[in-house]
Write an enzyme that holds these catalytic residues in place. Structure first.
Site, PDB file in Angstrom:
ATOM      1  N   LYS A  22       3.675  -5.203  -7.949  1.00  0.00           N
ATOM      2  CA  LYS A  22       2.486  -4.438  -7.532  1.00  0.00           C
ATOM      3  C   LYS A  22       2.757  -2.940  -7.595  1.00  0.00           C
ATOM      4  O   LYS A  22       1.966  -2.171  -8.161  1.00  0.00           O
ATOM      5  CB  LYS A  22       2.097  -4.855  -6.114  1.00  0.00           C
ATOM      6  CG  LYS A  22       1.136  -3.898  -5.399  1.00  0.00           C
ATOM      7  CD  LYS A  22       0.962  -4.306  -3.954  1.00  0.00           C
ATOM      8  CE  LYS A  22       0.106  -3.318  -3.186  1.00  0.00           C
ATOM      9  NZ  LYS A  22       0.856  -2.106  -2.792  1.00  0.00           N
ATOM     10  N   ASN A  23       3.859  -2.500  -7.000  1.00  0.00           N
ATOM     11  CA  ASN A  23       4.108  -1.066  -6.926  1.00  0.00           C
ATOM     12  C   ASN A  23       4.453  -0.459  -8.283  1.00  0.00           C
ATOM     13  O   ASN A  23       4.220   0.730  -8.504  1.00  0.00           O
ATOM     14  CB  ASN A  23       5.218  -0.779  -5.910  1.00  0.00           C
ATOM     15  CG  ASN A  23       4.777  -1.074  -4.484  1.00  0.00           C
ATOM     16  OD1 ASN A  23       3.589  -0.995  -4.174  1.00  0.00           O
ATOM     17  ND2 ASN A  23       5.706  -1.429  -3.627  1.00  0.00           N
ATOM     18  N   CYS A 116      -3.195   0.881   3.611  1.00  0.00           N
ATOM     19  CA  CYS A 116      -2.763   0.288   4.881  1.00  0.00           C
ATOM     20  C   CYS A 116      -2.496   1.381   5.920  1.00  0.00           C
ATOM     21  O   CYS A 116      -1.921   2.425   5.603  1.00  0.00           O
ATOM     22  CB  CYS A 116      -1.489  -0.536   4.684  1.00  0.00           C
ATOM     23  SG  CYS A 116      -1.750  -2.111   3.855  1.00  0.00           S
ATOM     24  N   ARG A 121       1.376   9.306   5.761  1.00  0.00           N
ATOM     25  CA  ARG A 121       1.943   9.426   4.418  1.00  0.00           C
ATOM     26  C   ARG A 121       1.336  10.659   3.769  1.00  0.00           C
ATOM     27  O   ARG A 121       0.450  10.572   2.924  1.00  0.00           O
ATOM     28  CB  ARG A 121       1.661   8.159   3.605  1.00  0.00           C
ATOM     29  CG  ARG A 121       2.437   6.964   4.107  1.00  0.00           C
ATOM     30  CD  ARG A 121       2.244   5.740   3.248  1.00  0.00           C
ATOM     31  NE  ARG A 121       0.964   5.111   3.500  1.00  0.00           N
ATOM     32  CZ  ARG A 121       0.547   4.010   2.876  1.00  0.00           C
ATOM     33  NH1 ARG A 121       1.308   3.448   1.971  1.00  0.00           N
ATOM     34  NH2 ARG A 121      -0.618   3.473   3.165  1.00  0.00           N
ATOM     35  N   MET A 123       0.400  14.158   1.745  1.00  0.00           N
ATOM     36  CA  MET A 123       0.403  14.492   0.320  1.00  0.00           C
ATOM     37  C   MET A 123       1.156  15.788   0.040  1.00  0.00           C
ATOM     38  O   MET A 123       1.153  16.268  -1.089  1.00  0.00           O
ATOM     39  CB  MET A 123      -1.045  14.636  -0.163  1.00  0.00           C
ATOM     40  CG  MET A 123      -1.834  13.345  -0.212  1.00  0.00           C
ATOM     41  SD  MET A 123      -1.310  12.313  -1.585  1.00  0.00           S
ATOM     42  CE  MET A 123      -1.780  13.325  -2.983  1.00  0.00           C
ATOM     43  N   ASP A 124       1.793  16.375   1.052  1.00  0.00           N
ATOM     44  CA  ASP A 124       2.337  17.717   0.874  1.00  0.00           C
ATOM     45  C   ASP A 124       3.366  17.817  -0.239  1.00  0.00           C
ATOM     46  O   ASP A 124       3.376  18.801  -1.000  1.00  0.00           O
ATOM     47  CB  ASP A 124       2.924  18.233   2.191  1.00  0.00           C
ATOM     48  CG  ASP A 124       4.004  17.334   2.761  1.00  0.00           C
ATOM     49  OD1 ASP A 124       3.921  16.105   2.578  1.00  0.00           O
ATOM     50  OD2 ASP A 124       4.943  17.863   3.393  1.00  0.00           O
ATOM     51  N   ASP A 304       9.210  -2.364   3.319  1.00  0.00           N
ATOM     52  CA  ASP A 304       8.253  -3.424   2.982  1.00  0.00           C
ATOM     53  C   ASP A 304       8.765  -4.822   3.317  1.00  0.00           C
ATOM     54  O   ASP A 304       8.016  -5.791   3.220  1.00  0.00           O
ATOM     55  CB  ASP A 304       7.891  -3.368   1.497  1.00  0.00           C
ATOM     56  CG  ASP A 304       6.858  -2.298   1.191  1.00  0.00           C
ATOM     57  OD1 ASP A 304       6.326  -1.701   2.141  1.00  0.00           O
ATOM     58  OD2 ASP A 304       6.567  -2.071   0.002  1.00  0.00           O
ATOM     59  N   ARG A 396      -4.146  -7.945  -1.402  1.00  0.00           N
ATOM     60  CA  ARG A 396      -3.854  -6.658  -2.032  1.00  0.00           C
ATOM     61  C   ARG A 396      -2.497  -6.682  -2.732  1.00  0.00           C
ATOM     62  O   ARG A 396      -2.279  -5.885  -3.646  1.00  0.00           O
ATOM     63  CB  ARG A 396      -3.861  -5.534  -0.998  1.00  0.00           C
ATOM     64  CG  ARG A 396      -5.220  -5.172  -0.441  1.00  0.00           C
ATOM     65  CD  ARG A 396      -5.136  -3.972   0.498  1.00  0.00           C
ATOM     66  NE  ARG A 396      -4.375  -2.920  -0.139  1.00  0.00           N
ATOM     67  CZ  ARG A 396      -3.275  -2.366   0.375  1.00  0.00           C
ATOM     68  NH1 ARG A 396      -2.807  -2.778   1.535  1.00  0.00           N
ATOM     69  NH2 ARG A 396      -2.636  -1.417  -0.275  1.00  0.00           N
TER      70      ARG A 396
END
Length: 424
Positions: A22-23, A116, A121, A123-124, A304, A396
């Site tokens: 998936k990732n 999720c 998390r 975005m910087d 994960d 997902r």
């Protein structure tokens, strides 16, 4: 609303084939936007997030076909650089269109991404990397816009080895003028998969899998064909589920080197894991013993897999301590496990688990993707039936999850409401 009902007590046995990662695919699909040719990608899992990304690409003007587990993307005629906010808010990985669109068109506009709710998390680091490459970035009204006359290679050092920031910067730098050196880069296997894909398109990238990546910009990228790496988290999930149910399964289409931290910790706990040319065979012959672990960026123990191994530790002999260092809200499954009888105490980002002999079936609610897999695992081991709400989270990230489990002997069904019964 659809739910899972799981009846515990069955021992998992047989063979399971792991789907494409998936990732990996959620980074590689946006990378297709850099190309003016056709990219054909194999082993693409049919997941909710993948279909959202497909819609994102189509909204930008790409032509996409998805047959079986093969997806073809032709981004030649992409004609917009703005992603509808309804899509970006559905999935965190939607922010990965920023690097490719900025690199190719020198302009991109997206809403802040969703996904999720496992913690902050920001975005910087993504945005700072784009600024270092020469982009002007503005943030207002819930949107991020980046523009540049041209992008130039730069020396960039991440404060934290963020996977998403590493991927976005690699893609943004692929068509930039000159050389970019990215330090403290994420080392996850998904980064290597992305590098291989981009290099097959004609990019010049070296160093993926280490903490220093060198990207020498090229003028253009073409189409290619690529096979997605197996999903290491899905494989790890099935290893844990086998241990929880005292099972014996063979896992195929797996790369053991991507799971070294997980395998080492499970062997320490007493799980028998045998690697050979066919894949990984997992067996459990004795009661699991408690172990301590700390989640870390790759090659450390993956965040994960934290929820899944916590379920195993709930049934282990002795006391275990799990420290979550990546996401501050990734213990939402704890309350649900307590409903099932688990003895877990939280102290900030530390979970102290005292093993018990049995869990009991209960009505539980899934808060995020990996918590969902963990609660299914708990249901497989519990006495009686467990009902799981919000199974859309599981869809997902796990392809054909319930069918794969049924093929291994699990009693799991999907129901509307609760009016259903098990059939052998």
């Amino acid at each position: 609303m659809e739910k899972y009902v799981v009846v515990g007590g069955n021992r998992l046995s047989g063979t399971v084939r792991i789907s494409g990662g998936k990732n990996s695919v959620l980074a590689i699909l946006p990378a297709c936007l850099l190309s003016k040719g056709v990219c054909t990608i194999h082993e693409v899992p049919r997941l909710r997030d993948v279909f959202v990304m497909k819609e994102v690409l189509e909204c930008l003007g790409a032509k996409v076909s998805f047959t079986g587990n093969t997806m073809s993307v032709d981004a030649t005629m992409v004609d917009t650089v703005e992603v509808p906010d309804r899509l970006t808010r559905m999935m965190r990985a939607s922010n990965l269109v920023m690097g490719p669109l900025l690199s190719r068109f020198k302009n991109v506009k997206v809403a802040y991404p969703g996904g999720c709710s496992i913690g902050s998390r920001p975005m910087d680091q993504h945005l700072r990397g784009m600024k270092d490459l020469g982009a002007e970035v503005t943030e207002k009204y819930g949107f991020i816009e980046a523009k540049a006359v041209k992008l130039k290679g730069a020396e960039i050092c991440l404060d934290f080895p963020s996977v998403g920031a590493t991927e976005n910067i690699i893609m943004a730098a692929s068509l930039a003028e000159g050389v970019t050196i990215l330090r403290n880069a994420a080392r996850e296997p998904e980064i290597t998969d992305l590098q291989n894909f981009l290099n097959n398109m004609g990019a010049n990238i070296k160093g993926a899998g280490t903490d220093v990546i060198k990207i020498s910009g090229v003028k253009e990228l073409g189409g290619t064909e690529h096979i997605i790496n197996p999903d290491r988290i899905e494989a790890g999930t099935f290893i844990v589920m086998t241990a929880i149910t005292n099972g014996d399964i063979m896992i195929t289409n797996v790369i053991p080197e991507h799971l070294e931290a997980v395998i080492a910790k499970l062997r320490e706990a007493g799980v028998d894991i045998i690697e050979d040319e066919k894949g990984i065979r997992v067996k459990r012959k004795r009661r699991i013993k408690g172990v301590d672990l700390k989640t870390m960026p790759f090659p450390g123990f993956p965040t994960d897999m934290q929820a899944q191994i916590m379920v195993l530790m709930s049934l282990a002999e002795g006391t275990s301590v799990i420290t979550e260092t990546i996401f501050e809200n990734r213990f939402k499954h704890v309350d649900e496990l307590r409903r099932m009888g688990a003895n877990i105490k939280l102290e900030g980002r530390v979970a102290i688990i005292k093993g018990i002999k049995n869990l009991s079936g209960a009505y539980v609610e899934i808060s995020d993707l990996r918590a969902g897999a963990a609660l299914v695992a708990a249901g497989l081991a519990a006495e009686g039936a467990t009902v799981l709400e919000n199974i859309n989270h599981i869809e997902r990230g796990y392809e054909n999850f319930e069918q794969k489990l049924r093929n291994l002997g699990a009693q799991i069904i999907r129901v509307n409401g609760l009016k259903s019964s098990f059939k052998k």
